[in-house]
Design a protein around this motif. Structure first.
Motif, PDB file in Angstrom:
ATOM      1  N   LEU A 197       0.844  -1.191   0.000  1.00  0.00           N
ATOM      2  CA  LEU A 197       0.000   0.000   0.000  1.00  0.00           C
ATOM      3  C   LEU A 197       0.881   1.243   0.000  1.00  0.00           C
ATOM      4  CD1 LEU A 197      -2.743   1.448   0.295  1.00  0.00           C
ATOM      5  CD2 LEU A 197      -2.529   1.126   2.762  1.00  0.00           C
ATOM      6  N   THR A 198       0.692   2.103  -0.985  1.00  0.00           N
ATOM      7  CA  THR A 198       1.374   3.395  -1.014  1.00  0.00           C
ATOM      8  C   THR A 198       0.308   4.475  -1.053  1.00  0.00           C
ATOM      9  OG1 THR A 198       1.522   3.384  -3.419  1.00  0.00           O
ATOM     10  CG2 THR A 198       3.404   2.521  -2.230  1.00  0.00           C
ATOM     11  N   THR A 199       0.472   5.462  -0.205  1.00  0.00           N
ATOM     12  CA  THR A 199      -0.493   6.550  -0.145  1.00  0.00           C
ATOM     13  C   THR A 199       0.181   7.747   0.518  1.00  0.00           C
ATOM     14  OG1 THR A 199      -2.752   7.146   0.525  1.00  0.00           O
ATOM     15  CG2 THR A 199      -1.490   5.803   2.065  1.00  0.00           C
ATOM     16  N   THR A 200      -0.597   8.723   0.928  1.00  0.00           N
ATOM     17  CA  THR A 200      -0.069   9.873   1.647  1.00  0.00           C
ATOM     18  C   THR A 200      -0.892  10.073   2.918  1.00  0.00           C
ATOM     19  OG1 THR A 200      -1.491  11.423   0.452  1.00  0.00           O
ATOM     20  CG2 THR A 200       0.738  11.069  -0.436  1.00  0.00           C
ATOM     21  N   VAL A 201      -0.279  10.738   3.896  1.00  0.00           N
ATOM     22  CA  VAL A 201      -0.991  11.125   5.119  1.00  0.00           C
ATOM     23  C   VAL A 201      -0.738  12.615   5.356  1.00  0.00           C
ATOM     24  CG1 VAL A 201      -0.890   8.836   6.168  1.00  0.00           C
ATOM     25  CG2 VAL A 201       0.897  10.509   6.674  1.00  0.00           C
ATOM     26  N   LYS A 202      -1.599  13.212   6.190  1.00  0.00           N
ATOM     27  CA  LYS A 202      -1.457  14.632   6.515  1.00  0.00           C
ATOM     28  C   LYS A 202      -0.216  14.852   7.359  1.00  0.00           C
ATOM     29  CE  LYS A 202      -6.367  14.961   7.115  1.00  0.00           C
ATOM     30  NZ  LYS A 202      -7.399  15.211   8.113  1.00  0.00           N
ATOM     31  N   ILE A 203       0.383  16.045   7.211  1.00  0.00           N
ATOM     32  CA  ILE A 203       1.511  16.428   8.051  1.00  0.00           C
ATOM     33  C   ILE A 203       1.360  17.894   8.413  1.00  0.00           C
ATOM     34  CG2 ILE A 203       3.021  16.852   6.062  1.00  0.00           C
ATOM     35  CD1 ILE A 203       5.331  15.804   7.894  1.00  0.00           C
ATOM     36  N   LYS A 204       1.595  18.201   9.700  1.00  0.00           N
ATOM     37  CA  LYS A 204       1.534  19.592  10.171  1.00  0.00           C
ATOM     38  C   LYS A 204       2.939  20.172  10.197  1.00  0.00           C
ATOM     39  CE  LYS A 204      -0.376  18.989  14.191  1.00  0.00           C
ATOM     40  NZ  LYS A 204      -1.092  19.110  15.483  1.00  0.00           N
ATOM     41  N   ASN A 205       3.014  21.472   9.920  1.00  0.00           N
ATOM     42  CA  ASN A 205       4.259  22.234  10.015  1.00  0.00           C
ATOM     43  C   ASN A 205       5.344  21.760   9.054  1.00  0.00           C
ATOM     44  OD1 ASN A 205       3.103  23.772  12.098  1.00  0.00           O
ATOM     45  ND2 ASN A 205       3.716  22.227  13.597  1.00  0.00           N
ATOM     46  N   GLY A 206       4.954  21.102   7.956  1.00  0.00           N
ATOM     47  CA  GLY A 206       5.915  20.678   6.951  1.00  0.00           C
ATOM     48  C   GLY A 206       5.868  21.613   5.758  1.00  0.00           C
ATOM     49  N   ILE A 207       6.796  21.434   4.815  1.00  0.00           N
ATOM     50  CA  ILE A 207       6.799  22.278   3.617  1.00  0.00           C
ATOM     51  C   ILE A 207       5.649  21.920   2.679  1.00  0.00           C
ATOM     52  CG2 ILE A 207       9.255  22.798   3.718  1.00  0.00           C
ATOM     53  CD1 ILE A 207       9.660  20.629   1.557  1.00  0.00           C
ATOM     54  N   LEU A 208       5.064  20.723   2.865  1.00  0.00           N
ATOM     55  CA  LEU A 208       3.881  20.292   2.122  1.00  0.00           C
ATOM     56  C   LEU A 208       2.807  19.871   3.125  1.00  0.00           C
ATOM     57  CD1 LEU A 208       5.666  18.083  -0.553  1.00  0.00           C
ATOM     58  CD2 LEU A 208       4.794  20.391  -0.884  1.00  0.00           C
ATOM     59  N   ASN A 209       1.578  19.733   2.660  1.00  0.00           N
ATOM     60  CA  ASN A 209       0.472  19.341   3.537  1.00  0.00           C
ATOM     61  C   ASN A 209       0.334  17.830   3.711  1.00  0.00           C
ATOM     62  OD1 ASN A 209      -0.287  22.005   3.891  1.00  0.00           O
ATOM     63  ND2 ASN A 209      -1.581  21.978   2.067  1.00  0.00           N
ATOM     64  N   ARG A 210       0.957  17.067   2.813  1.00  0.00           N
ATOM     65  CA  ARG A 210       0.859  15.602   2.880  1.00  0.00           C
ATOM     66  C   ARG A 210       2.245  15.013   2.653  1.00  0.00           C
ATOM     67  NH1 ARG A 210      -4.357  14.165   3.281  1.00  0.00           N
ATOM     68  NH2 ARG A 210      -3.960  11.974   2.920  1.00  0.00           N
ATOM     69  N   ILE A 211       2.445  13.808   3.155  1.00  0.00           N
ATOM     70  CA  ILE A 211       3.731  13.129   3.000  1.00  0.00           C
ATOM     71  C   ILE A 211       3.467  11.677   2.580  1.00  0.00           C
ATOM     72  CG2 ILE A 211       3.899  12.497   5.453  1.00  0.00           C
ATOM     73  CD1 ILE A 211       6.977  13.184   5.081  1.00  0.00           C
ATOM     74  N   PRO A 212       4.298  11.131   1.664  1.00  0.00           N
ATOM     75  CA  PRO A 212       4.066   9.755   1.213  1.00  0.00           C
ATOM     76  C   PRO A 212       4.453   8.727   2.274  1.00  0.00           C
ATOM     77  CG  PRO A 212       5.973  10.677   0.103  1.00  0.00           C
ATOM     78  CD  PRO A 212       5.377  11.777   0.919  1.00  0.00           C
ATOM     79  N   VAL A 213       3.634   7.679   2.361  1.00  0.00           N
ATOM     80  CA  VAL A 213       3.896   6.550   3.247  1.00  0.00           C
ATOM     81  C   VAL A 213       3.703   5.261   2.457  1.00  0.00           C
ATOM     82  CG1 VAL A 213       3.233   7.757   5.364  1.00  0.00           C
ATOM     83  CG2 VAL A 213       1.511   6.471   4.097  1.00  0.00           C
ATOM     84  N   VAL A 214       4.294   4.182   2.962  1.00  0.00           N
ATOM     85  CA  VAL A 214       4.207   2.895   2.281  1.00  0.00           C
ATOM     86  C   VAL A 214       4.266   1.785   3.319  1.00  0.00           C
ATOM     87  CG1 VAL A 214       6.716   2.804   1.895  1.00  0.00           C
ATOM     88  CG2 VAL A 214       5.190   1.515   0.392  1.00  0.00           C
ATOM     89  N   THR A 215       3.616   0.668   3.027  1.00  0.00           N
ATOM     90  CA  THR A 215       3.763  -0.484   3.901  1.00  0.00           C
ATOM     91  C   THR A 215       5.119  -1.120   3.616  1.00  0.00           C
ATOM     92  OG1 THR A 215       2.586  -1.872   2.294  1.00  0.00           O
ATOM     93  CG2 THR A 215       1.294  -0.977   4.121  1.00  0.00           C
ATOM     94  N   GLU A 216       5.748  -1.643   4.665  1.00  0.00           N
ATOM     95  CA  GLU A 216       7.071  -2.259   4.494  1.00  0.00           C
ATOM     96  C   GLU A 216       6.988  -3.614   3.803  1.00  0.00           C
ATOM     97  OE1 GLU A 216      10.102  -0.747   7.817  1.00  0.00           O
ATOM     98  OE2 GLU A 216       8.526  -2.043   8.600  1.00  0.00           O
ATOM     99  N   GLY A 217       5.804  -4.125   3.664  1.00  0.00           N
ATOM    100  CA  GLY A 217       5.593  -5.406   2.993  1.00  0.00           C
ATOM    101  C   GLY A 217       4.183  -5.446   2.447  1.00  0.00           C
ATOM    102  N   GLU A 218       3.788  -6.601   1.984  1.00  0.00           N
ATOM    103  CA  GLU A 218       2.451  -6.751   1.409  1.00  0.00           C
ATOM    104  C   GLU A 218       1.432  -7.023   2.510  1.00  0.00           C
ATOM    105  OE1 GLU A 218       3.069  -9.971  -1.331  1.00  0.00           O
ATOM    106  OE2 GLU A 218       3.808  -8.626  -2.875  1.00  0.00           O
ATOM    107  N   ILE A 219       0.226  -6.501   2.308  1.00  0.00           N
ATOM    108  CA  ILE A 219      -0.897  -6.803   3.190  1.00  0.00           C
ATOM    109  C   ILE A 219      -2.001  -7.404   2.331  1.00  0.00           C
ATOM    110  CG2 ILE A 219      -0.314  -5.012   4.857  1.00  0.00           C
ATOM    111  CD1 ILE A 219      -2.596  -3.306   3.712  1.00  0.00           C
TER     112      ILE A 219
END
Length: 120
Positions: A51-73
């Protein structure tokens, strides 16, 4: 004997697989590498995805940051995983590979940030 057609997503070749379930397993044709039959059997018995997607982030240069699962689900748990991730809000700064969620949905797979982001 029912046959299924799949497009293999393991490598860039995208082989068109034809899979027939037999008494002792699966007969897979159309694959150009040895990973195709493994993919086909897994896709028909217990499909999984990274799973690759983005989540919200506060006080960053962007409003969202990419996240990924370390393996398959499990593919069937992707929607539940997205509901959890949609509620996450990180605080900058964050480092690449920082764990966001440990053991997502009891899968044993962590969700990590896939890039670093400094605070504003």
């Amino acid at each position: 004997m029912e046959k299924k057609e799949l497009i293999c997503i393991v490598c860039p070749k995208g082989c068109h697989l034809e899979v027939a379930q037999e008494n002792e397993g699966f007969n897979v044709t159309g694959n150009q590498c040895k990973r195709g039959p493994v993919y086909a059997q897994k896709e028909l018995t217990e499909p999984t995805r990274v799973l690759t997607t983005t989540v919200k982030i506060k006080n960053g240069i962007l409003n969202r940051i990419p996240v990924v699962t370390e393996g398959e689900i499990l593919k069937e748990s992707l929607e539940d995983a997205m509901q959890i991730l949609n509620k996450i809000e990180l605080e900058a700064p964050v480092k690449s590979n920082q764990v966001v969620i440990k053991d997502l949905l009891g899968s044993g797979v962590n969700v990590v940030v896939s890039r670093s982001m400094d605070a504003i």
